[in-house]
Design an enzyme around this catalytic site. Sequence first.
Site, short mmCIF file in Angstrom:
data_model
loop_
_atom_site.label_atom_id
_atom_site.label_comp_id
_atom_site.label_asym_id
_atom_site.label_seq_id
_atom_site.Cartn_x
_atom_site.Cartn_y
_atom_site.Cartn_z
N LYS A 53 6.76 25.03 77.25
CA LYS A 53 6.44 24.12 78.36
C LYS A 53 7.63 23.18 78.62
O LYS A 53 8.03 22.95 79.76
CB LYS A 53 5.19 23.30 78.04
CG LYS A 53 3.91 24.14 78.11
CD LYS A 53 2.72 23.43 77.51
CE LYS A 53 1.54 24.38 77.39
NZ LYS A 53 0.41 23.84 76.62
N GLN A 97 -1.23 18.74 73.12
CA GLN A 97 -1.42 20.14 72.78
C GLN A 97 -2.65 20.34 71.89
O GLN A 97 -2.82 19.67 70.89
CB GLN A 97 -0.15 20.69 72.09
CG GLN A 97 -0.21 22.16 71.76
CD GLN A 97 -0.33 23.05 73.00
OE1 GLN A 97 0.32 22.84 74.02
NE2 GLN A 97 -1.19 24.05 72.91
N ASP A 120 -3.64 18.71 82.89
CA ASP A 120 -4.36 19.87 82.35
C ASP A 120 -5.74 20.02 83.00
O ASP A 120 -6.38 21.05 82.87
CB ASP A 120 -4.57 19.71 80.83
CG ASP A 120 -3.48 20.40 80.03
OD1 ASP A 120 -2.88 21.37 80.55
OD2 ASP A 120 -3.25 19.98 78.88
#
Length: 293
Positions: A53, A97, A120
């Site tokens: 990412k 994460q 997200d």
Amino acid sequence: MSAVIMDGKLLSSKIREGVKARAAALKEKGIIPCLAVVLVGEDPASLSYVKSKEKALGEAGMESRDIRLPQTTTEEQLLSIIADLNNDDKVHGILVQSPVPKHINEEKITAAIIPQKDVDCFHPVSVGNMVLEKPGFLPCTPNGVLMLLREYNVPVNGRHVVIAGRSNIVGKPLANLLIRKEYNATVTLCHTGTKDLAYHTLQADILISAVGKQNLIKPDMVKEGAVVIDVGINRTADSSAAKGYRVCGDVDPVVKDKASFFTPVPGGVGPMTIAMLLQNVIEAGENCFKERN
Ligand code: NAP
């Protein structure tokens, strides 16, 4: 029949070029789009996800604020870091994460990120906005699947979509997006309580598997000419591969001989997820500029 391969790598690179141009335009207006990427612990798979990412952010001309925390980080410490990031004007998106260590309540962490920075789309408010079709970020993997369908002109309106897997990050939001009027699909959502998975998958015009089990979907579970989208990412030991493993989906690759469209693993949905994340980060940066002006 041999399926059209839906090339997520190619489509994602086109999207990433578009994001890069938007990032350059935003920089000229004095805003450097930035995603804070928080990793707690040293899980190798998580580390490899965050690295990819961060690399993608750099390639798109955006910044990543890499925050690596030890496994022993307490929930309180992590919440305090998130509070600081929420208040930091230079940070436009925040990503923690998953999974976090077991002693940390992941739901609390998700709920601590302000929705404006929740790229997200995991926060309950973001999810609510998505379900109610209010403005807000769209979840990356489900949106990536929709972009692939659109790119390949796969008709969705009135078709029967069967999804295997009802997780909060893939199956559930994907079903919610597909029942929007703009897609107008009829959706069946399968899970471990589903009595006869094959009965349902055989009826699918569009079959999407997001389970995490290699070769779960066999050719005799797929209707001739169906569109098959494989979200699964499963590692399987392979001594001939440089890393000692290779990545497979949920769908037996021979299914492509029966399908009309098929996503490969790797190179299908996976790269789309990262492209959609980048798109949400640039949108967050642009929103910040609009708010200031
Ligand atoms: P998850 O949270 O473990 O959810 C798996 C879902 O599959 C659950 O809803 C489970 O049902 C269901 N399931 C398990 N066995 C089943 C079976 N035999 N038949 C029907 N349903 C079954 O997984 P996830 O996070 O959604 O991820 C799923 C897969 O997608 C993983 O391989 C993951 O690595 C991959 N993934 C890929 C991307 C990408 O970018 N391509 C992004 C996210 C995830 P219950 O709810 O009843 O337990």
